[in-house]
Write a protein that holds these residues in place. Structure first.
Motif, PDB file in Angstrom:
ATOM      1  N   ILE A   9      93.217  43.719  44.119  1.00 11.63           N
ATOM      2  CA  ILE A   9      92.685  42.822  45.292  1.00 11.63           C
ATOM      3  C   ILE A   9      91.435  43.672  45.983  1.00 11.63           C
ATOM      4  O   ILE A   9      90.503  42.938  46.368  1.00 11.63           O
ATOM      5  N   ILE A  10      91.653  44.912  46.439  1.00 11.26           N
ATOM      6  CA  ILE A  10      90.672  46.022  46.856  1.00 11.26           C
ATOM      7  C   ILE A  10      89.252  45.840  45.961  1.00 11.26           C
ATOM      8  O   ILE A  10      88.155  45.522  46.353  1.00 11.26           O
ATOM      9  N   GLY A  11      89.584  45.756  44.577  1.00 13.35           N
ATOM     10  CA  GLY A  11      88.315  45.582  43.600  1.00 13.35           C
ATOM     11  C   GLY A  11      87.640  44.219  43.733  1.00 13.35           C
ATOM     12  O   GLY A  11      86.543  44.001  43.943  1.00 13.35           O
ATOM     13  N   ALA A  12      88.649  43.305  43.856  1.00 10.82           N
ATOM     14  CA  ALA A  12      87.922  41.688  44.095  1.00 10.82           C
ATOM     15  C   ALA A  12      86.980  41.765  45.361  1.00 10.82           C
ATOM     16  O   ALA A  12      85.803  41.192  45.446  1.00 10.82           O
ATOM     17  N   LEU A  13      87.922  42.250  46.252  1.00  8.83           N
ATOM     18  CA  LEU A  13      87.029  42.079  47.442  1.00  8.83           C
ATOM     19  C   LEU A  13      85.895  43.247  47.463  1.00  8.83           C
ATOM     20  O   LEU A  13      84.505  42.907  48.094  1.00  8.83           O
ATOM     21  N   LYS A  14      85.475  44.258  46.854  1.00  9.01           N
ATOM     22  CA  LYS A  14      84.596  45.025  46.755  1.00  9.01           C
ATOM     23  C   LYS A  14      83.399  44.026  46.029  1.00  9.01           C
ATOM     24  O   LYS A  14      82.272  44.279  46.528  1.00  9.01           O
ATOM     25  N   HIS A  15      83.756  43.730  44.854  1.00  9.59           N
ATOM     26  CA  HIS A  15      82.801  42.820  44.178  1.00  9.59           C
ATOM     27  C   HIS A  15      82.250  41.790  44.907  1.00  9.59           C
ATOM     28  O   HIS A  15      80.946  41.344  45.090  1.00  9.59           O
ATOM     29  N   HIS A  16      83.102  40.977  45.940  1.00 11.87           N
ATOM     30  CA  HIS A  16      82.785  39.967  46.790  1.00 11.87           C
ATOM     31  C   HIS A  16      81.709  40.321  47.868  1.00 11.87           C
ATOM     32  O   HIS A  16      80.814  39.780  48.127  1.00 11.87           O
ATOM     33  N   PHE A  17      82.244  41.588  48.707  1.00 14.51           N
ATOM     34  CA  PHE A  17      81.640  41.486  50.011  1.00 14.51           C
ATOM     35  C   PHE A  17      80.657  42.923  49.900  1.00 14.51           C
ATOM     36  O   PHE A  17      79.607  43.242  50.588  1.00 14.51           O
ATOM     37  N   ILE A  18      80.753  43.643  48.844  1.00 15.55           N
ATOM     38  CA  ILE A  18      79.686  44.959  48.467  1.00 15.55           C
ATOM     39  C   ILE A  18      78.847  44.695  47.285  1.00 15.55           C
ATOM     40  O   ILE A  18      77.461  44.689  47.760  1.00 15.55           O
ATOM     41  N   ASP A  19      79.531  44.344  46.516  1.00 17.70           N
ATOM     42  CA  ASP A  19      78.407  44.068  45.205  1.00 17.70           C
ATOM     43  C   ASP A  19      77.746  42.768  45.422  1.00 17.70           C
ATOM     44  O   ASP A  19      76.658  42.391  44.992  1.00 17.70           O
ATOM     45  N   LYS A  20      78.557  41.744  46.115  1.00 16.46           N
ATOM     46  CA  LYS A  20      77.887  40.462  46.516  1.00 16.46           C
ATOM     47  C   LYS A  20      77.696  39.869  45.030  1.00 16.46           C
ATOM     48  O   LYS A  20      76.588  39.143  45.061  1.00 16.46           O
ATOM     49  N   ASP A  21      78.570  39.843  44.202  1.00 19.34           N
ATOM     50  CA  ASP A  21      78.648  39.327  42.878  1.00 19.34           C
ATOM     51  C   ASP A  21      79.255  38.046  42.690  1.00 19.34           C
ATOM     52  O   ASP A  21      80.117  37.696  43.499  1.00 19.34           O
ATOM     53  N   SER A  22      79.536  37.369  41.436  1.00 21.40           N
ATOM     54  CA  SER A  22      80.109  36.284  41.492  1.00 21.40           C
ATOM     55  C   SER A  22      81.648  36.131  41.007  1.00 21.40           C
ATOM     56  O   SER A  22      82.123  35.378  40.433  1.00 21.40           O
ATOM     57  N   THR A  23      81.916  37.511  40.878  1.00 17.94           N
ATOM     58  CA  THR A  23      83.322  37.912  40.205  1.00 17.94           C
ATOM     59  C   THR A  23      84.249  36.718  40.627  1.00 17.94           C
ATOM     60  O   THR A  23      85.252  36.175  40.034  1.00 17.94           O
ATOM     61  N   LEU A  24      84.647  36.978  42.029  1.00 15.39           N
ATOM     62  CA  LEU A  24      85.685  36.263  42.792  1.00 15.39           C
ATOM     63  C   LEU A  24      85.289  34.709  42.729  1.00 15.39           C
ATOM     64  O   LEU A  24      86.379  33.866  42.462  1.00 15.39           O
ATOM     65  N   HIS A  25      83.939  34.473  42.831  1.00 14.10           N
ATOM     66  CA  HIS A  25      83.821  33.141  42.901  1.00 14.10           C
ATOM     67  C   HIS A  25      83.859  32.340  41.364  1.00 14.10           C
ATOM     68  O   HIS A  25      84.522  31.323  41.307  1.00 14.10           O
ATOM     69  N   ARG A  26      83.719  33.120  40.515  1.00 16.20           N
ATOM     70  CA  ARG A  26      84.263  32.847  39.137  1.00 16.20           C
ATOM     71  C   ARG A  26      85.756  32.464  38.750  1.00 16.20           C
ATOM     72  O   ARG A  26      85.946  31.490  38.198  1.00 16.20           O
ATOM     73  N   MET A  27      86.447  33.432  39.608  1.00 14.03           N
ATOM     74  CA  MET A  27      87.919  33.089  39.378  1.00 14.03           C
ATOM     75  C   MET A  27      88.367  31.959  40.315  1.00 14.03           C
ATOM     76  O   MET A  27      89.400  31.701  40.182  1.00 14.03           O
ATOM     77  N   LEU A  28      87.607  31.495  41.048  1.00 14.44           N
ATOM     78  CA  LEU A  28      87.821  30.200  41.834  1.00 14.44           C
ATOM     79  C   LEU A  28      87.488  29.074  41.159  1.00 14.44           C
ATOM     80  O   LEU A  28      87.519  27.977  41.689  1.00 14.44           O
ATOM     81  N   GLY A  29      86.890  29.216  39.903  1.00 10.05           N
ATOM     82  CA  GLY A  29      86.434  28.122  39.010  1.00 10.05           C
ATOM     83  C   GLY A  29      84.920  27.593  39.394  1.00 10.05           C
ATOM     84  O   GLY A  29      84.677  26.826  38.631  1.00 10.05           O
ATOM     85  N   LYS A  30      84.089  28.326  39.999  1.00  7.79           N
ATOM     86  CA  LYS A  30      82.756  28.115  40.459  1.00  7.79           C
ATOM     87  C   LYS A  30      81.751  28.852  39.258  1.00  7.79           C
ATOM     88  O   LYS A  30      82.335  29.924  38.810  1.00  7.79           O
ATOM     89  N   LYS A  31      80.766  28.454  39.191  1.00  8.85           N
ATOM     90  CA  LYS A  31      79.736  29.079  38.275  1.00  8.85           C
ATOM     91  C   LYS A  31      79.132  30.026  38.786  1.00  8.85           C
ATOM     92  O   LYS A  31      78.856  30.104  39.964  1.00  8.85           O
TER      93      LYS A  31
END
Ligand code: HEM
Ligand code: HEM
Length: 185
Positions: A163-185
Motif C-alpha cells: 500500500i505504501i508503494g501504491a501511495l508513493k506511485h500516486h502521490f510522489i511519482d504522480k504516475d498512473s499505477t494506481l489509476h490503472r489498477m482502478l481500471g482507468k487508462k
C-alpha cells in the motif's frame, strides 16, 4: 478475453485484485480480533468466507499464469522493480497459503470444514468430552496453525509495504499505477 496492456489493465485483473484485496484484509482483521478476544461466533463466518475466497484466489492465480504479470507503467530503478516484484510474489503466494493453512488447521484439528453449514468435511466429535472434537492429525493441525499465524503476520507486513508503494506511485511519482489498477487508462 481481453489481456492486460501497459496502458490499461483488463477488467478481469482489476475486479479480481479488488475483490481479493478487500475480502482478504477483512479476514485478517476479523481473524486477529476473534482470536485475541475469543469471539467464537465469528469462527464459522471467518472460515466459510475464507474457503469461498480460496476459489476466487485460484481463479486469480490461473489468470496470472495465462496473462503474465502486469508491466510497470514506466522505467523505474532496478531496486524498485525488484522490490515491487518480490512483494507481488509474496502477496500471490500468501493468498494461496492462508486459506490452505486455515483448512489444514481446522480439518486436521477435527473441526471439519463447512461453508455456512454446508459440510465439506465432517467434524470428529470426542465421545468422552461432549461438545469437544478429537484431532485427526495433531502435528498437521499444529503445522496449519503455525503457518496461519506466521502467514498472517507476514501478509500484514507485505500488504503494508504494498500500500505504501501504491501511495508513493500516486502521490510522489504522480504516475498512473494506481489509476490503472482502478481500471482507468
Ligand atoms: C488498499 C489496498 C491496496 C491497494 C491500494 C493496492 C494497489 C495496487 C496497485 C496500484 C497495483 C498495481 C501495481 C502495478 O501495476 O505494478 C497492485 C497490484 C497487485 N496487488 Fe494490490 N493493492 C491493495 C491491496 C492488495 C492486497 C490486500 C493484495 C493481496 C493480498 C494485493 C495483491 C496485489 C498483487 C498480487 C498485485 C500484482 C498484480 C495482480 O496480480 O493483480 N493488493 N495493487
Ligand atoms: C484468505 C483467507 C484467510 C485469511 C487472510 C485468514 C487470516 C487469519 C488471521 C490473520 C488470523 C489470526 C491469527 C493469529 O493472529 O493468531 C486467523 C485466525 C484463524 N483462522 Fe483464518 N484466515 C483465512 C482463512 C481461513 C480458513 C479457510 C480457515 C479454516 C477453514 C481459517 C481458520 C482460522 C481459525 C480457526 C483461526 C483462529 C486460530 C486460533 O484461535 O488460534 N482461516 N485467520
Amino acid at each position: 478475453m481481453t489481456k492486460d496492456s501497459k496502458q490499461k489493465l483488463s477488467p478481469m485483473t482489476v475486479s479480481l485484485h479488488w475483490l481479493v484485496a478487500v475480502v482478504f484484509i477483512t479476514l485478517i482483521v476479523v481473524g486477529v480480533y476473534m482470536e485475541e478476544n475469543e469471539v467464537f461466533f465469528l469462527y464459522p463466518i471467518h472460515k466459510s468466507i475464507g474457503i469461498l475466497l480460496f476459489s476466487v484466489i485460484l481463479i486469480r492465480v490461473i489468470w496470472r499464469i495465462k496473462n503474465g504479470w502486469t508491466q510497470p507503467v514506466s522505467q523505474y530503478k532496478k531496486i524498485e522493480q525488484i522490490g515491487a516484484k518480490t512483494i507481488h510474489w509474496m502477496l500471490i503466494i500468501g493468498t494461496v497459503m492462508m486459506p490452505i493453512s486455515g483448512m489444514l488447521m481446522s480439518g486436521a484439528g477435527g473441526h471439519g470444514l463447512h461453508i455456512f453449514g454446508l459440510e465439506l468435511l465432517p467434524s470428529n466429535p470426542d465421545e468422552w468430552n461432549l461438545g469437544k472434537v478429537m484431532p485427526l492429525n495433531k502435528s498437521l493441525a499444529g503445522l496449519g496453525h503455525t503457518l496461519h499465524e506466521l502467514g498472517g503476520k507476514i501478509m500484514i507486513f507485505s500488504i503494508t509495504l504494498h500500500i505504501i508503494g501504491a501511495l508513493k506511485h500516486h502521490f510522489i511519482d504522480k504516475d498512473s499505477t494506481l489509476h490503472r489498477m482502478l481500471g482507468k487508462k
